[in-house]
Design an enzyme around this catalytic site. Sequence first.
Site, PDB file in Angstrom:
ATOM      1  N   TYR A 136       0.807  -1.213   0.000  1.00 10.44           N
ATOM      2  CA  TYR A 136       0.000   0.000   0.000  1.00 10.44           C
ATOM      3  C   TYR A 136       0.843   1.268   0.000  1.00 10.44           C
ATOM      4  O   TYR A 136       0.365   2.333  -0.390  1.00 10.44           O
ATOM      5  CB  TYR A 136      -0.934   0.016   1.212  1.00 10.44           C
ATOM      6  CG  TYR A 136      -2.021  -1.026   1.171  1.00 10.44           C
ATOM      7  CD1 TYR A 136      -2.212  -1.847   0.063  1.00 10.44           C
ATOM      8  CD2 TYR A 136      -2.876  -1.203   2.253  1.00 10.44           C
ATOM      9  CE1 TYR A 136      -3.205  -2.800   0.030  1.00 10.44           C
ATOM     10  CE2 TYR A 136      -3.885  -2.161   2.228  1.00 10.44           C
ATOM     11  CZ  TYR A 136      -4.040  -2.962   1.121  1.00 10.44           C
ATOM     12  OH  TYR A 136      -5.027  -3.905   1.092  1.00 10.44           O
ATOM     13  N   LYS A 179       4.337 -14.849   4.108  1.00 14.97           N
ATOM     14  CA  LYS A 179       4.455 -15.741   2.941  1.00 14.97           C
ATOM     15  C   LYS A 179       5.945 -15.955   2.690  1.00 14.97           C
ATOM     16  O   LYS A 179       6.486 -15.693   1.619  1.00 14.97           O
ATOM     17  CB  LYS A 179       3.761 -15.108   1.724  1.00 14.97           C
ATOM     18  CG  LYS A 179       3.521 -16.081   0.574  1.00 14.97           C
ATOM     19  CD  LYS A 179       2.580 -17.227   0.930  1.00 14.97           C
ATOM     20  CE  LYS A 179       2.312 -18.095  -0.308  1.00 14.97           C
ATOM     21  NZ  LYS A 179       1.587 -19.329   0.048  1.00 14.97           N
ATOM     22  N   ASP A 211      -2.001 -18.350   3.618  1.00 19.43           N
ATOM     23  CA  ASP A 211      -3.080 -19.197   3.116  1.00 19.43           C
ATOM     24  C   ASP A 211      -3.587 -20.142   4.191  1.00 19.43           C
ATOM     25  O   ASP A 211      -4.792 -20.375   4.318  1.00 19.43           O
ATOM     26  CB  ASP A 211      -2.652 -19.960   1.860  1.00 19.43           C
ATOM     27  CG  ASP A 211      -1.200 -20.400   1.870  1.00 19.43           C
ATOM     28  OD1 ASP A 211      -0.526 -20.195   2.891  1.00 19.43           O
ATOM     29  OD2 ASP A 211      -0.749 -20.955   0.859  1.00 19.43           O
ATOM     30  N   ASP A 235      -5.336  -6.571   6.060  1.00 21.04           N
ATOM     31  CA  ASP A 235      -6.541  -5.984   5.491  1.00 21.04           C
ATOM     32  C   ASP A 235      -7.538  -7.082   5.128  1.00 21.04           C
ATOM     33  O   ASP A 235      -8.745  -6.993   5.411  1.00 21.04           O
ATOM     34  CB  ASP A 235      -6.167  -5.158   4.262  1.00 21.04           C
ATOM     35  CG  ASP A 235      -7.295  -4.269   3.761  1.00 21.04           C
ATOM     36  OD1 ASP A 235      -8.358  -4.223   4.406  1.00 21.04           O
ATOM     37  OD2 ASP A 235      -7.107  -3.619   2.724  1.00 21.04           O
ATOM     38  N   ASP A 239     -11.100  -8.658   7.567  1.00 20.84           N
ATOM     39  CA  ASP A 239     -12.452  -8.700   7.010  1.00 20.84           C
ATOM     40  C   ASP A 239     -13.015 -10.117   7.064  1.00 20.84           C
ATOM     41  O   ASP A 239     -14.208 -10.318   7.338  1.00 20.84           O
ATOM     42  CB  ASP A 239     -12.454  -8.195   5.568  1.00 20.84           C
ATOM     43  CG  ASP A 239     -12.416  -6.674   5.486  1.00 20.84           C
ATOM     44  OD1 ASP A 239     -12.338  -6.032   6.545  1.00 20.84           O
ATOM     45  OD2 ASP A 239     -12.449  -6.134   4.369  1.00 20.84           O
TER      46      ASP A 239
END
Length: 341
Positions: A136, A179, A211, A235, A239
């Site tokens: 970002y 990751k 994952d 992020d 959610d």
Amino acid sequence: MSARIVVLPGDGIGPEVINSALDVLNVVADDLEFEKHLVGGASMRAFGRSLTDEAFAACSESDAILFGSVGDPSFPLDGADKPEEGLRRLRFELDLYANLRPVKPRLSLADASPFRWEHLDGTDMLIVRELTGGLYFGGKHESSEHRAIDESVYTTAQVDRVARVAFRVARRKVTSVDKANILETGRLWRTGVTKVGEDFPDVELVHMLVDNAAMQLIANPRSFDVLLTENLFGDILSDEASMLTGSLGMLPSASLGDPGVPGLFEPSHGSAPDIAGRGVANPMAAILTAAMMLRMGLNRPDEAEAIESAVDKALTSGTRTRDLGGIAGTQEMTQAVLAAL
């Protein structure tokens, strides 16, 4: 002691839910001073900028910032300035590097979640998301209309400071998400978190690929205490975790920096322009965000507890907004909380 709060209602349902939060704050803490400013699309319409220098200065000099939401589909996503840039500027220039999102399903909303209560019972996690690095805030390049590049950048200092926040608030375990099997930033993240963990021998550290973390949030949510993650992964995972509580409309959040810097407190939901102005938005995330601001930003735990208890009582009474399977509007839901205070 009185405190000065800068209020940025923002776009969409932001003004509606922030008004609910202010109604509740005025009951439990009548010595707070509120100063409103525009942000996002509302500010762009009035001033041509997503956040004015005057508004930013007010925020930087405040005791805390209460934020609604930003996002307005009438502005192009690729503009030089867009509604979301105001929030991005606040996070970056105030260096609010740690975003905290508590996820604790309530028995009173057991029927609103897609999961059985016996699967959720005992879930009580805090997601700590790094907020000023990664994709970002990295370089962005569009070399042609068919190719674009976003750079993900992290430094050891960025990893170190957010990891310390996670370990300090952990009760028993930090699950660090990365990751590292694919990404260089993931390997730097894992190395940095491991090093910080050595300073907290009483806190268990578990490394988990993103994952797998996405699966475990659904399969075994009770296993998490503090979930530590970089910006993009946080992020997305936060959610996902909101569905454990029944709705994204139930999740508050705090964005914090170093001591002495005002924190920014905002509900985790977006601007929801499709329901803006209809009086049906769930105000609970904003009301719980006000409680989070009292506890973490202003050191007023008693007032925060009063709000959280009133929210539980209002929900137990059966008052629900549409996202929770009920028929109550924003004002009716707010009045139920006020009545429970």
